[in-house]
Design a protein around this motif. Structure first.
Motif, PDB file in Angstrom:
ATOM      1  N   VAL A  75      -8.421  11.234  -4.773  1.00  0.00           N
ATOM      2  CA  VAL A  75      -7.505  10.256  -5.361  1.00  0.00           C
ATOM      3  C   VAL A  75      -7.531  10.404  -6.882  1.00  0.00           C
ATOM      4  O   VAL A  75      -8.490  10.933  -7.439  1.00  0.00           O
TER       5      VAL A  75
ATOM      6  N   VAL B 235       3.039  -0.047   3.464  1.00  0.00           N
ATOM      7  CA  VAL B 235       2.255   1.193   3.359  1.00  0.00           C
ATOM      8  C   VAL B 235       2.019   1.791   4.739  1.00  0.00           C
ATOM      9  O   VAL B 235       1.910   2.993   4.887  1.00  0.00           O
TER      10      VAL B 235
ATOM     11  N   ARG C  60       3.398   4.920  -3.367  1.00  0.00           N
ATOM     12  CA  ARG C  60       2.414   5.958  -3.070  1.00  0.00           C
ATOM     13  C   ARG C  60       2.517   6.401  -1.616  1.00  0.00           C
ATOM     14  O   ARG C  60       2.874   5.601  -0.762  1.00  0.00           O
TER      15      ARG C  60
ATOM     16  N   TYR D 183       0.465   9.047   1.521  1.00  0.00           N
ATOM     17  CA  TYR D 183      -0.904   9.402   1.900  1.00  0.00           C
ATOM     18  C   TYR D 183      -0.958  10.619   2.804  1.00  0.00           C
ATOM     19  O   TYR D 183      -0.237  10.682   3.801  1.00  0.00           O
TER      20      TYR D 183
ATOM     21  N   ARG E 142      -4.811  13.019  -1.983  1.00  0.00           N
ATOM     22  CA  ARG E 142      -4.647  12.344  -0.691  1.00  0.00           C
ATOM     23  C   ARG E 142      -3.792  11.094  -0.834  1.00  0.00           C
ATOM     24  O   ARG E 142      -3.295  10.561   0.143  1.00  0.00           O
ATOM     25  N   GLU E 143      -3.702  10.617  -2.045  1.00  0.00           N
ATOM     26  CA  GLU E 143      -2.846   9.474  -2.365  1.00  0.00           C
ATOM     27  C   GLU E 143      -2.057   9.864  -3.595  1.00  0.00           C
ATOM     28  O   GLU E 143      -2.658  10.234  -4.613  1.00  0.00           O
TER      29      GLU E 143
ATOM     30  N   PRO F 200      -7.063   3.150  -6.085  1.00  0.00           N
ATOM     31  CA  PRO F 200      -6.560   3.676  -4.807  1.00  0.00           C
ATOM     32  C   PRO F 200      -6.468   2.569  -3.747  1.00  0.00           C
ATOM     33  O   PRO F 200      -7.223   1.608  -3.801  1.00  0.00           O
TER      34      PRO F 200
END
Lengths: 465, 465
Positions: free
Chosen positions: A10, A44, A119, A121, A132-133, B43
């Motif tokens: 991250v 998300v 964002r 993922y 990863r993010e 994050p």
């Protein structure tokens, strides 16, 4: 005691860097809104059955699943027989957009112009520059049943506006059309889409491996193309235009071919004409017939954008035209055109290339110094007036040595330090130290806010904002 | 075909509502920045060992765990013996802040003033008005070793600025101090923190159950307080001030007590004095000695904020002073003061109460109409100029009946429709229809942007922005 650390993969920023990042996000959003795109945010997580309809292979293995404590306990009980968890984190903004448009179809007006900055993922293997993010900043225009090619030109104008405003150097929006490519390959007898893609993947190795290697591969057993065909392919993908007239001339030089080939050329002509009408300077866009993007998704216009001085960064904004956004959720035909900016990765690359220094000005514009506690009420009043005039202001709540306060402002990137000592108060003035210009001046207390605003406005104009 | 739907317990908005929500987010951020707070983002997931140090019970059962496809397969293999997954979604912004400050301690300047506006996740049982994903908008000031009480007053001024600017009606920031409460209860012989909390929970039922019920409970077997003590408690928690002088008078009337009691009163006095110096109107804050918040976390000043006309909504912004932010991650003592606004829930409640209509103006300010395709290049040029002047502009890319275009603008909340027909072009003017004022006027094409900006600026001034 637990060692405080972020999970691997991250990007977490210190405040100064976060301010620079936030400015880029704001600039992108401002330009998206300026072109009339509407904001959308989605949760998300999506239901796994929604998220995983289309994906498979690499994408599916990179999905993050989400389970509450209770669901987790149940799954552990069930062991290897447990099905997939109910929820998963989005891995892009396109699948959520498709679900959103299909779910709210009757409440939306088409063409539907949306921007989405959130964002996403992916359970990538951890490696330098892979996250990863990460943020994606997307726009799409979605039509119902049909969508005019004109939007393809407008989207290019948006790309141009965003990267002009970001001010990270000269860039070129590169343009191609999948119909033209398909027509071209079909004309050479390479009719199968997968084979076209395989050929293009080899062609992509031109820079690294050289023309001889690519020629050998394409004429070899795996592909079995004759040398003449391979040369035509190499000539085709080498086409780059410089300037508007040159782009049109290069399309002319391609001659005519099948219906789909001619359609591709006609679409490129129309996009180019409108891009000019939209006022995009001809130095900033170019035909590049090697650009393919995902063959199975894009069906018409495709874009990539490169920084002229940093080609090694690769495409910083990509996208194109697709036939149908949401076939897995809706019977309606929803063609669209869109782009995505992967801002976390771009920010990381710009920083790596030294284009973001972290020494930009703070979001805090003024610091009201405090020399002794008796002056606190005065400081608070000065701070209140500055804020009322729209100036981001920190008031020193505890007195300390003036040198320390200047040092703090300087390190933090705060431009103005405002001083109101006994002497100044007696004369109804304040002293301002401008740390950017390295100047000091006195101003009547009542004129402080307006005089700082003049300076800040000048800086904005100079920065072209 | 898969039915497109969001998971239960999330709030997904249509574009018009999203614009209203985004305006609230922007207003909160603008005010946080105006007071010199710096942006931080963390994050969405933290290492589980980081996230779950302190929590337990209710909180722990509400955590969402995150696993990549690979990790999930391994866990299924291991079945009931698998440990907790490595990653979990944040359930608030306080634990990530503690981890952030501890991790980056040597790169931060203290007092560290940060704002953070991000979504958090809780595996709540699904019910009306409860969300599994919601925005929190937090500020905190973190000191190293010590932090002046003065910041407690500044934080109250921030609350005041935010809710004044949000324009959702009259509100009162209610103020109390945990030291005063602790001193008061200890003076009555209720020395144990848990017991104090239990008493306060009963007192909280005053409105619903009435004084007799509360008296009975507190004098009953569970608590065993005598009637006189109970009356003192009821009198104490009933204290509410109206106006600044009254607040000071009510503190006077409490007399003096133990050291901690007197310290609580002194802190409230100092906060009140500075809140006045910060220019917060005395109608907008009030002493309320019934406010406790979490006894185990807050140790000094505590705040709650209520909408005067909608007390049933409860506190819309809460927070306070704590002794040590990050004891589980750092040996440093990091006292702080902060607040949180749960914006998703607040938005939902305001909409439910009819305070947000969804008919606010669009983020799109102007629509350039297109009457016939020959006018497209003209429309694009007008659009380009409007955007260059900072006006969010949509250009109709396909011609259709003018009535349809007006209808579209009206439904979308777009204020200006700009028309440039042949007649107008011949005279070098454009026609503007102002859908808010229901007026139509002509303006020279070169003056269009500046004349719309004058109107938009007037609207901003009228709206108090």
């Amino acid at each position: 005691m637990i060692k405080p650390r972020t999970p691997p993969g991250v990007m977490e920023l210190l405040p100064r860097e976060q301010i620079a990042f936030q400015r880029m996000l704001d600039t992108i959003r401002r330009n998206y809104e300026r072109f009339g795109f509407l904001p959308v945010e989605t949760p998300v997580f999506e239901l796994s059955e929604t998220l995983l309809t289309k994906s498979g292979g690499e994408t599916e293995r990179q999905v993050y699943f989400v389970q509450s404590t209770g669901a987790l306990a149940n799954a552990a009980e069930a062991g290897a027989t447990a099905g997939l968890p109910e929820l998963a984190l989005r891995f892009d903004l396109t699948v959520p957009l498709a679900r959103y448009v299909a779910e709210h179809e009757h409440d939306l007006t088409f063409p539907f112009r949306r921007y989405q900055i959130q964002r996403v993922y992916r359970g990538e293997r951890a490696q330098r520059g892979r996250f990863r993010e990460f943020y994606q900043c997307d726009i799409d225009v979605i039509g119902k049943d049909a969508l005019s090619i004109r939007f393809d030109a407008e989207v290019l104008a948006v790309i141009h506006a965003v990267f002009s405003d970001l001010g990270i150097g000269a860039f070129t929006v590169q343009l191609n059309n999948r119909k033209l490519m398909r027509g071209f390959f079909e004309g050479l007898g390479v009719a199968d889409g997968d084979q076209q893609m395989a050929v293009l993947r080899e062609v992509d190795k031109l820079d690294k491996r050289g023309a001889d290697y690519v020629r050998e591969t394409l004429t070899g057993a795996g592909f079995g193309l004759d040398a003449d065909t391979v040369q035509k392919i190499l000539d085709f993908v080498a086409v780059r235009s410089s300037g508007h007239a040159d782009a049109l001339a290069r399309l002319d030089a391609l001659g005519s071919g099948s219906e789909v080939f001619n359609q591709g050329i006609a679409e490129l002509r129309e996009v180019l004409a409108l891009v000019q009408a939209l006022g995009v300077p001809e130095t900033d866009y170019s035909l590049n017939l090697s650009i393919a993007r995902g063959l199975d998704y894009y069906t018409g216009t495709v874009y990539e954008t490169q920084l002229d001085d940093y080609p090694q960064i690769g495409s910083i904004c990509s996208g194109g035209r697709y036939e149908n956004l949401a076939s897995q959720y809706s019977k309606s035909k929803l063609p669209g055109v869109g782009i995505s900016i992967g801002l976390s990765r771009l920010f990381w690359q710009l920083r790596d290339a030294g284009l973001i220094s972290g020494s930009e000005s703070s979001s805090v514009q003024a610091l009201v110094a405090l020399m002794d506690d008796a002056g606190l009420a005065d400081s608070l009043d000065i701070g209140r007036r500055l804020r009322a005039a729209g100036i981001n202001t920190e008031v020193q709540m505890e007195s300390r040595k003036l040198a320390k306060q200047f040092q703090y402002a300087s390190r933090a990137g705060i431009r103005f330090v405002v001083l109101a000592g006994e002497d100044e108060n007696a004369r109804g003035v304040v002293t301002v130290k401008d740390l950017f210009r390295e100047q000091q001046f006195e101003v009547p207390r009542d004129d402080l806010a307006s005089s700082l605003n003049v300076e800040l406005e000048q800086a904005r104009v100079l920065a072209g904002r």
